[in-house]
Design a protein around this motif. Structure first.
Motif, PDB file in Angstrom:
ATOM      1  N   TRP A  18       0.811  -1.216   0.000  1.00  0.00           N
ATOM      2  CA  TRP A  18       0.000   0.000   0.000  1.00  0.00           C
ATOM      3  C   TRP A  18       0.843   1.264   0.000  1.00  0.00           C
ATOM      4  CZ3 TRP A  18      -4.136  -1.814  -1.711  1.00  0.00           C
ATOM      5  CH2 TRP A  18      -4.577  -3.070  -1.322  1.00  0.00           C
ATOM      6  N   ARG A  24       0.658  -0.010  -7.198  1.00  0.00           N
ATOM      7  CA  ARG A  24      -0.469  -0.422  -6.362  1.00  0.00           C
ATOM      8  C   ARG A  24      -1.016  -1.760  -6.853  1.00  0.00           C
ATOM      9  NH1 ARG A  24      -1.860   2.546  -1.702  1.00  0.00           N
ATOM     10  NH2 ARG A  24      -1.064   4.635  -1.987  1.00  0.00           N
ATOM     11  N   ASP A  32     -11.336  -7.764   1.861  1.00  0.00           N
ATOM     12  CA  ASP A  32     -10.102  -6.992   1.938  1.00  0.00           C
ATOM     13  C   ASP A  32      -9.503  -7.213   3.324  1.00  0.00           C
ATOM     14  OD1 ASP A  32      -8.142  -4.989   2.209  1.00  0.00           O
ATOM     15  OD2 ASP A  32      -9.226  -3.642   0.860  1.00  0.00           O
ATOM     16  N   ARG A  34      -7.393  -5.706   4.968  1.00  0.00           N
ATOM     17  CA  ARG A  34      -7.258  -4.498   5.791  1.00  0.00           C
ATOM     18  C   ARG A  34      -8.485  -4.300   6.664  1.00  0.00           C
ATOM     19  NH1 ARG A  34      -5.998  -0.423   1.000  1.00  0.00           N
ATOM     20  NH2 ARG A  34      -7.616  -1.781   0.120  1.00  0.00           N
ATOM     21  N   ASP A  39      -3.915  -7.633   7.440  1.00  0.00           N
ATOM     22  CA  ASP A  39      -3.019  -7.301   6.333  1.00  0.00           C
ATOM     23  C   ASP A  39      -1.577  -7.113   6.802  1.00  0.00           C
ATOM     24  OD1 ASP A  39      -3.798  -4.952   7.705  1.00  0.00           O
ATOM     25  OD2 ASP A  39      -3.163  -3.713   6.020  1.00  0.00           O
TER      26      ASP A  39
END
Length: 199
Positions: A18, A24, A32, A34, A39
């Motif tokens: 990130w 990216r 996701d 995150r 993550d």
């Protein structure tokens, strides 16, 4: 892992991918990670085993992991160049030795690394060393070192080590697309489950 009733927390403070230092991600899995606070990792582009070895004491103090998933060495085999396979194998051995000596309670899973979209003989030799020499030598010593084969997931069914399935690469060269990443995730899951089969 969650569906199989494992309680797990990924650790590490690498800002990649990130940070955007190397572009990216073009694909973001669902869910996701995150959003799940999963993550975290210690993956860094362009790090050799020697560089990891020089940083790992600080990382281990910060992260205190129970299991290390180690895939390293791929940058040492750029396609079309001559690599000293023995030197790369020795660097990996030195890193593994430091881990099992300084943190003997940690489970270490060493990956036979993924191929490029074209066959690279020295990379296969490196993986063969992990599977046939490195991991068995630590197993004989009673160390918590196992391996996972990430290479075979990128080989066409029934093919040899050179029958690489180019359709599994996002960039046509080295990074997995979502289908390839699903295969990698399944392989890692099986490797973790082999360590903790009753959870």
């Amino acid at each position: 892992l969650v569906a199989a009733n494992y309680s797990i927390q990924y650790v590490g403070t690498s800002p990649e991918p990130w940070s955007g230092d190397y572009g990216r991600p073009r694909f973001i899995g669902s869910p996701d990670l995150r959003d799940l606070n999963q993550d975290h990792h210690r993956g860094y582009a362009w790090m050799s085993a020697d560089l990891v070895r020089s940083a790992i004491t600080d990382w281990m103090a910060a992260d205190n992991p129970d299991v290390i998933l180690l895939m390293i060495g791929r940058i040492d085999f750029p396609y079309g160049t001559t690599s000293n396979v023995k030197a790369v194998q020795n660097s990996l051995s030195n890193l593994v030795e430091k881990i099992v000596t300084d943190w003997p309670q940690v489970h270490l899973i060493v990956a036979e690394i993924t191929p490029f979209s074209v066959y690279e003989k020295t990379l296969v030799e490196y993986n063969d060393h992990i599977r046939n020499v490195l991991v068995p030598s630590y197993a004989k010593r009673g160390k918590r070192v196992t391996s996972v084969d990430l290479y075979s997931d990128f080989v066409r069914p029934g093919g040899g080590r050179d029958a690489i399935d180019g359709s599994l690469f996002a960039d046509g060269w080295q990074h997995a697309n979502p289908k390839g990443n699903d295969r990698l995730a399944q392989a890692w899951f099986e490797a973790i489950r082999a360590l903790f089969p009753n959870e």
